[in-house]
Design an enzyme around this catalytic site. Structure first.
Site, PDB file in Angstrom:
ATOM      1  N   CYS A   7      21.252-106.711  20.744  1.00  0.00           N
ATOM      2  CA  CYS A   7      22.010-106.838  21.997  1.00  0.00           C
ATOM      3  C   CYS A   7      21.745-105.621  22.884  1.00  0.00           C
ATOM      4  CB  CYS A   7      23.505-106.982  21.708  1.00  0.00           C
ATOM      5  SG  CYS A   7      23.991-108.640  21.191  1.00  0.00           S
ATOM      6  N   HIS A 100      16.065-113.959  15.595  1.00  0.00           N
ATOM      7  CA  HIS A 100      14.813-113.530  16.242  1.00  0.00           C
ATOM      8  C   HIS A 100      13.646-114.279  15.629  1.00  0.00           C
ATOM      9  CE1 HIS A 100      15.867-110.804  12.933  1.00  0.00           C
ATOM     10  NE2 HIS A 100      14.579-110.606  12.719  1.00  0.00           N
TER      11      HIS A 100
HETATM   12 ZN    ZN Z   1      23.233-109.152  19.121  1.00  0.00          ZN
END
Ligand code: ZN
Length: 141
Positions: A7, A100
């Site tokens: 993030c 991811h």
């Molecule tokens: Zn995150």
């Protein structure tokens, strides 16, 4: 509470070597690459795993992964093949719980080994495949 590292990367708080950036995803160099040219594609929204990532963002992440894979091949980086790898859950070797997609350039004799464990077994019977397929079909509805 500490914000997750991906993030922070998505918000530009932590510096990264960016290869692609749009409103939904960011692609950047893995700081611990399997091979040179190893790229990670992440959604900008936090989602720990596949089950809490919206499908549209997931599809976009994969699309960008495909484009990056094509670019890696044409970039001059040593790359005779590519693995697109997504790990969802600790048992699947997920280490950072912000989903991811790895784009990993591959070549003969490189350092990555993906192999079968000792429990890999002979082909199951058709009725076992049918039984499991029925469970998954039911869960899809
Ligand atoms: Zn995150």
């Amino acid at each position: 509470m500490d914000e997750c590292v991906f993030c922070k990367i998505a918000k530009g708080i932590v510096p990264e070597s960016v290869v692609y950036n749009d409103e939904k995803v960011l692609a950047f160099m893995d700081i611990q690459p399997v091979n040179p040219g190893h790229v990670l594609v992440i959604p900008k929204v936090h989602a720990s795993g596949l089950s809490n990532l919206d499908e549209e963002t997931g599809a976009h992440m994969f699309k960008v992964g495909m484009r990056v894979a094509d670019a890696v091949k044409r970039s001059g980086v040593k790359c005779d093949g590519v693995n697109l790898l997504l790990s969802d859950g600790r048992a699947a070797f997920q280490e950072i719980f912000h989903i991811h997609l790895h784009v990993i350039p591959r070549f003969e004799g490189d350092s990555l080994h993906i192999g079968f464990g000792r429990k890999y077994r002979p082909k199951p019977e058709r009725n076992e495949l049918d039984r499991i397929a029925a469970k998954i079909r039911d869960a899809l509805h």
